[in-house]
Design an enzyme around this catalytic site. Structure first.
Site, PDB file in Angstrom:
ATOM      1  N   GLY A  24       0.821  -1.201   0.000  1.00 21.04           N
ATOM      2  CA  GLY A  24       0.000   0.000   0.000  1.00 21.04           C
ATOM      3  C   GLY A  24       0.856   1.251   0.000  1.00 21.04           C
ATOM      4  N   GLY A 122      -1.978  -4.334   5.932  1.00 17.53           N
ATOM      5  CA  GLY A 122      -3.217  -3.880   6.543  1.00 17.53           C
ATOM      6  C   GLY A 122      -3.447  -4.638   7.843  1.00 17.53           C
ATOM      7  N   VAL A 166     -13.451   0.212   9.890  1.00 17.56           N
ATOM      8  CA  VAL A 166     -14.278  -0.355   8.827  1.00 17.56           C
ATOM      9  C   VAL A 166     -13.460  -0.731   7.598  1.00 17.56           C
ATOM     10  CG1 VAL A 166     -16.309   0.902   9.610  1.00 17.56           C
ATOM     11  CG2 VAL A 166     -14.844   1.923   7.861  1.00 17.56           C
ATOM     12  N   THR A 171      -6.082   7.934   4.528  1.00 13.86           N
ATOM     13  CA  THR A 171      -6.593   8.990   5.400  1.00 13.86           C
ATOM     14  C   THR A 171      -7.781   9.702   4.770  1.00 13.86           C
ATOM     15  OG1 THR A 171      -4.355   9.323   6.265  1.00 13.86           O
ATOM     16  CG2 THR A 171      -5.957  11.075   6.670  1.00 13.86           C
ATOM     17  N   LYS A 256     -31.417  30.694 -27.369  1.00 14.99           N
ATOM     18  CA  LYS A 256     -31.156  30.292 -28.747  1.00 14.99           C
ATOM     19  C   LYS A 256     -31.858  31.311 -29.653  1.00 14.99           C
ATOM     20  CE  LYS A 256     -29.438  26.487 -30.938  1.00 14.99           C
ATOM     21  NZ  LYS A 256     -29.124  27.049 -32.258  1.00 14.99           N
ATOM     22  N   CYS A 353     -24.560  34.497 -37.993  1.00 14.03           N
ATOM     23  CA  CYS A 353     -24.599  33.047 -38.203  1.00 14.03           C
ATOM     24  C   CYS A 353     -23.926  32.730 -39.545  1.00 14.03           C
ATOM     25  CB  CYS A 353     -26.041  32.548 -38.206  1.00 14.03           C
ATOM     26  SG  CYS A 353     -26.172  30.756 -38.420  1.00 14.03           S
ATOM     27  N   LYS A 391     -24.329  40.943 -32.392  1.00 10.41           N
ATOM     28  CA  LYS A 391     -23.391  39.827 -32.383  1.00 10.41           C
ATOM     29  C   LYS A 391     -22.631  39.807 -33.706  1.00 10.41           C
ATOM     30  CE  LYS A 391     -22.995  34.970 -31.098  1.00 10.41           C
ATOM     31  NZ  LYS A 391     -23.712  33.770 -30.624  1.00 10.41           N
ATOM     32  N   ASN A 418     -18.932  35.352 -33.154  1.00  8.72           N
ATOM     33  CA  ASN A 418     -19.668  34.147 -33.508  1.00  8.72           C
ATOM     34  C   ASN A 418     -18.672  33.120 -34.039  1.00  8.72           C
ATOM     35  OD1 ASN A 418     -21.769  32.324 -34.196  1.00  8.72           O
ATOM     36  ND2 ASN A 418     -23.127  34.025 -34.712  1.00  8.72           N
ATOM     37  N   GLY A 477     -14.313  30.359 -26.973  1.00  7.99           N
ATOM     38  CA  GLY A 477     -13.187  29.607 -26.428  1.00  7.99           C
ATOM     39  C   GLY A 477     -12.912  29.744 -24.957  1.00  7.99           C
ATOM     40  N   CYS A 636      16.024  19.819 -18.311  1.00  6.74           N
ATOM     41  CA  CYS A 636      16.088  19.204 -19.639  1.00  6.74           C
ATOM     42  C   CYS A 636      16.034  17.687 -19.551  1.00  6.74           C
ATOM     43  CB  CYS A 636      17.369  19.640 -20.337  1.00  6.74           C
ATOM     44  SG  CYS A 636      17.586  18.927 -21.982  1.00  6.74           S
ATOM     45  N   CYS A 639      15.491  15.267 -24.850  1.00  6.35           N
ATOM     46  CA  CYS A 639      14.686  14.663 -25.911  1.00  6.35           C
ATOM     47  C   CYS A 639      15.151  15.081 -27.304  1.00  6.35           C
ATOM     48  CB  CYS A 639      13.212  15.016 -25.729  1.00  6.35           C
ATOM     49  SG  CYS A 639      12.844  16.776 -25.945  1.00  6.35           S
TER      50      CYS A 639
END
Length: 719
Positions: A24, A122, A166, A171, A256, A353, A391, A418, A477, A636, A639
């Site tokens: 554990g 345990g 139990v 914790t 909407k 739109c 808009k 939009n 976004g 670093c 890579c």
């Protein structure tokens, strides 16, 4: 445990071989700590397979890197002592029986010599005094308290238990047992007193000074409880969905878009698809969606009824009605008055739109022409007294021209932006995405999501700089508290959100609310700023890799500091040695206080437009203040990505050691930033001011050059 019987603060002194029994999180801690207490060899022994380990993978990785050996499928059978000291431990091999249960096989025996044994298995309750104290409660044959849901004793209803009693293994589980038990205690007390007992379990939230931070803001005379609202998009498809949004915590919603009955539409299907910008990631977390959905297919009468109900039932929330018509003064007048009469706090004129509606002379067909936008706004201004926003579409040459036309027409503000016209993907068979009908056709749709955010930030900041003080509702976004604050800094007091909800659900707003409060709180903490915090992000290096920060890197790493192959193994050995000698009880590792409370916490109003003075034309940039890249060799991972991208797509300014894989930035670095953009480690590559003059590399001397022997790196030539 390893400190059993110890008093004071001294850690036990170990030596030789140490066996740790268990798999554990506690066993992992003991294994790593054994090295620090002097053990030369540590063996982790447990009864089952790696798949059955209770420790989380991150906990297991630490002792594994420090050289802990692992012995699965073994259970201790006997500890053999000589001269009063542990000599060896005998293990029996564990095998699965026909029923799939693990059992020890006495024919398979393994003996391991050792000097110390740490038991981290345990445990079960064996203390008679504790058992007597829990009476009239009882225990099972496994030594666990006999209880039902919520820790309530099966023997007596007033006795509750949790944690170790139990079988909780961590914790955090024990803490949760206490919270759950408190709810069932409350329920039991109510039932005993003959009060009705609620079925849903609800617990009060924790309360901190951060919860007191005010994130409300006023715009066009309306007070928004927080800057987060539902955009006129799929999350606002019905009045019932907006109602659930308000209940979840959104402060405003834009319906909407609806039209007059003569302009009612019928949508196609499928019409909303995942964007190709996320690559091969499926499920939540999409960076974009594309839709070819038109406006609402519900009538204006339906939406006006919904608006009236929402305004009545949620008096502290803001309801904005989104409307659309063709270029007809009477249509705009009738629909705007109808929406105002429904009780809407404001209107949003959908002039943007990008698909379907433009073919009907609506939406984009109006929003790309500044003159049409100006006239429509004049018509609506004459028809209604409530505020309204135009808009805007990003699919124009210069959005500032359209925003100015809206202002001149009487609009109280604009919504930007939009969706962006897009074609998401075409598969190898030539089928587009999405494909509609048997002939598998598609059309240009509108892209939304975080992939739009850089465009939306640019558009919002352009409008805010061009028309100072002109109210803007941002959309495009925003997906977190941090990205919302970006829009605020670019001049938009509130944001409309859709794609982030599509990625998860309406409850995300609670994360945004708590996150924004925490952001403003942290901005008020000058002590955190002094430590290098940026928003909610700790200073670079505050969360180092295992062992880093205990001493200088040279104390336990090779000079090459490379993190692969034999170099990595040597570093692990050196790091283990350093950790062994380090005083874990040093005051350096004592918890630090939180510091003083901030004297002043900034408000959204004070943060509005903070970035605008720093967003300017290219010609205003300080081209004489050049920088060069610098690689943090401690961070670093060797890579080679910086070398590859600089060599093949930039200025060949990085050398790569073929043996150590260590990158070295050369003097010819132009500070372009590409290496840092592709580096997978945050802040591994940063940029510092150039110490020498920067001469542009012209390739061939310009005509009329005073020095025919052109050398781009000759400081004298630059003069």
């Amino acid at each position: 445990g390893m400190c059993c019987g110890k008093k004071g603060f001294a850690l036990p002194e170990l030596h030789g071989t140490v066996l740790v029994l268990g798999a554990g999180d506690t066993a992992m801690d003991c294994a790593g700590s054994a090295f620090r207490c002097g053990a030369e060899r540590v063996i982790l022994c447990f009864r089952r397979s790696f798949a059955d380990m209770r420790a989380c993978p991150e906990e297991f990785d630490i002792p594994k890197k420090e050289g802990v050996e692992v012995l699965p499928y073994c259970t201790p059978n006997e500890v053999v002592c000589r001269d009063g000291k542990i000599f060896l431990v005998e293990f029996l091999k564990m095998e699965k029986n026909a029923e799939g249960r693990w059992e020890p096989d006495e024919d398979q025996v393994l003996r391991i010599k050792c000097q110390f044994v740490i038991s981290a298995f345990g445990s079960m309750v064996g203390d008679e005094a504790l058992i007597d104290a829990c009476k009239p409660g009882s225990f099972t044959q496994w030594g666990r308290f006999d209880c039902k849901e919520g820790g309530q004793s099966n023997a007596v209803p007033w006795l509750f238990a949790g944690g170790d009693l139990v079988g909780a293994t961590m914790t955090v589980e024990a803490a949760n047992d206490g919270k759950v038990a408190s709810w069932y205690m409350h329920k039991h007390i109510l039932a005993t007193a003959c009060f009705p007992t609620p079925e849903e379990m609800t617990l009060p939230m924790f309360h901190t000074p951060i919860d007191e931070v005010d994130i409300s803001i006023e715009m066009v005379g309306l007070k928004f409880m927080n800057p987060f609202g539902l955009a006129s998009a799929p999350p606002a498809t019905t009045g019932e969905m907006i109602r659930r949004g308000f209940e979840a915590g959104w402060s405003f919603a834009v319906t909407k878009t609806f039209s007059l009955d003569k302009d009612l539409i019928t949508n196609c299907s499928p019409r909303i698809v995942r964007g190709s910008t996320t690559g091969h990631l499926y499920g939540p977390g999409q960076t974009s969606f594309t839709n070819i959905e038109l406006i609402s297919d519900k009538s204006a009468l339906y939406w006006c009824g919904c608006v009236s109900e929402l305004v009545r039932d949620f008096p502290k929330h803001i309801v904005i009605a989104s409307i659309m018509c063709s270029y007809d003064e009477q249509d705009w007048t009738d629909l705007a008055k109808m929406a105002e009469a429904s009780g809407a706090h404001a209107l949003e004129l959908n002039l943007s739109c990008p698909h379907g509606m433009g073919e009907r002379g609506m939406g984009l067909a109006c929003g790309q022409d500044a003159e049409l936008v100006r006239e429509i706004c004049k018509w609506v201004r004459k028809a209604v007294k409530i505020p309204f926003f135009a808009k805007l579409t990003p699919n124009v040459t210069d959005i500032r021209t359209i925003a100015m036309a809206a202002k001149e027409g009487g609009a109280d503000g604009v919504t930007a932006i939009n969706t962006i016209t897009s074609l998401q993907a075409v598969n190898p068979d030539g089928d587009p995405h999405p494909k509609v009908g048997k002939v598998r056709q598609t059309t240009y749709g509108g892209m939304s999501g975080s992939a739009n955010r850089p465009v939306a930030l640019a558009m919002v900041s352009k409008i805010a700089n061009a028309i100072p003080g002109f109210p803007i509702m941002a959309t495009g976004g925003a997906e977190s508290a941090e990205t919302t604050l970006q829009f605020v800094h670019c001049g938009a007091p509130v944001v409309q959100i859709s794609s982030a909800v599509q990625n998860q659900d309406l409850s995300v707003v609670q994360d945004y609310i708590s996150g924004l409060k925490a952001l403003l709180y942290m901005k008020g903490r000058t002590d955190m700023k002094d430590q290098g915090w940026i928003g909610l992000s700790p200073p670079s290096g505050a969360v180092p890799h295992v062992g880093a920060g205990l001493k200088d890197i040279e104390d336990f790493c090779l000079p090459a500091n490379s993190r692969f192959g034999p170099y990595m193994k040597e570093q692990h050995k050196a790091r283990a040695k350093t950790l062994k000698d380090y005083d874990l009880l040093s005051k350096d590792y004592h918890p630090q206080g939180l510091g003083s409370e901030p004297e002043t916490i900034p408000t959204l109003a004070s943060e509005l437009g903070r970035a605008l003075p720093r967003i300017t034309d290219w010609g205003n940039l300080a081209i004489k203040e050049q920088v060069v890249a610098i690689v943090d060799q401690e961070k670093c991972i060797n890579c080679g990505k910086c070398y590859m991208t600089c060599n093949d797509t930039a200025y060949q300014a990085i050398q790569f050691d073929p043996d150590t894989h260590k990158p070295l930035v050369l003097d010819i670095c132009t500070g372009c930033g590409l290496c840092g953009a592709v580096c997978p480690i945050p802040d591994c590559i940063t940029y510092i001011p150039r110490s020498t003059p920067f001469p542009p590399q012209r390739g061939v001397p310009p005509a009329g050059s005073p020095n025919p022997k052109y050398n781009p790196f000759d400081a004298e030539w630059v003069k």
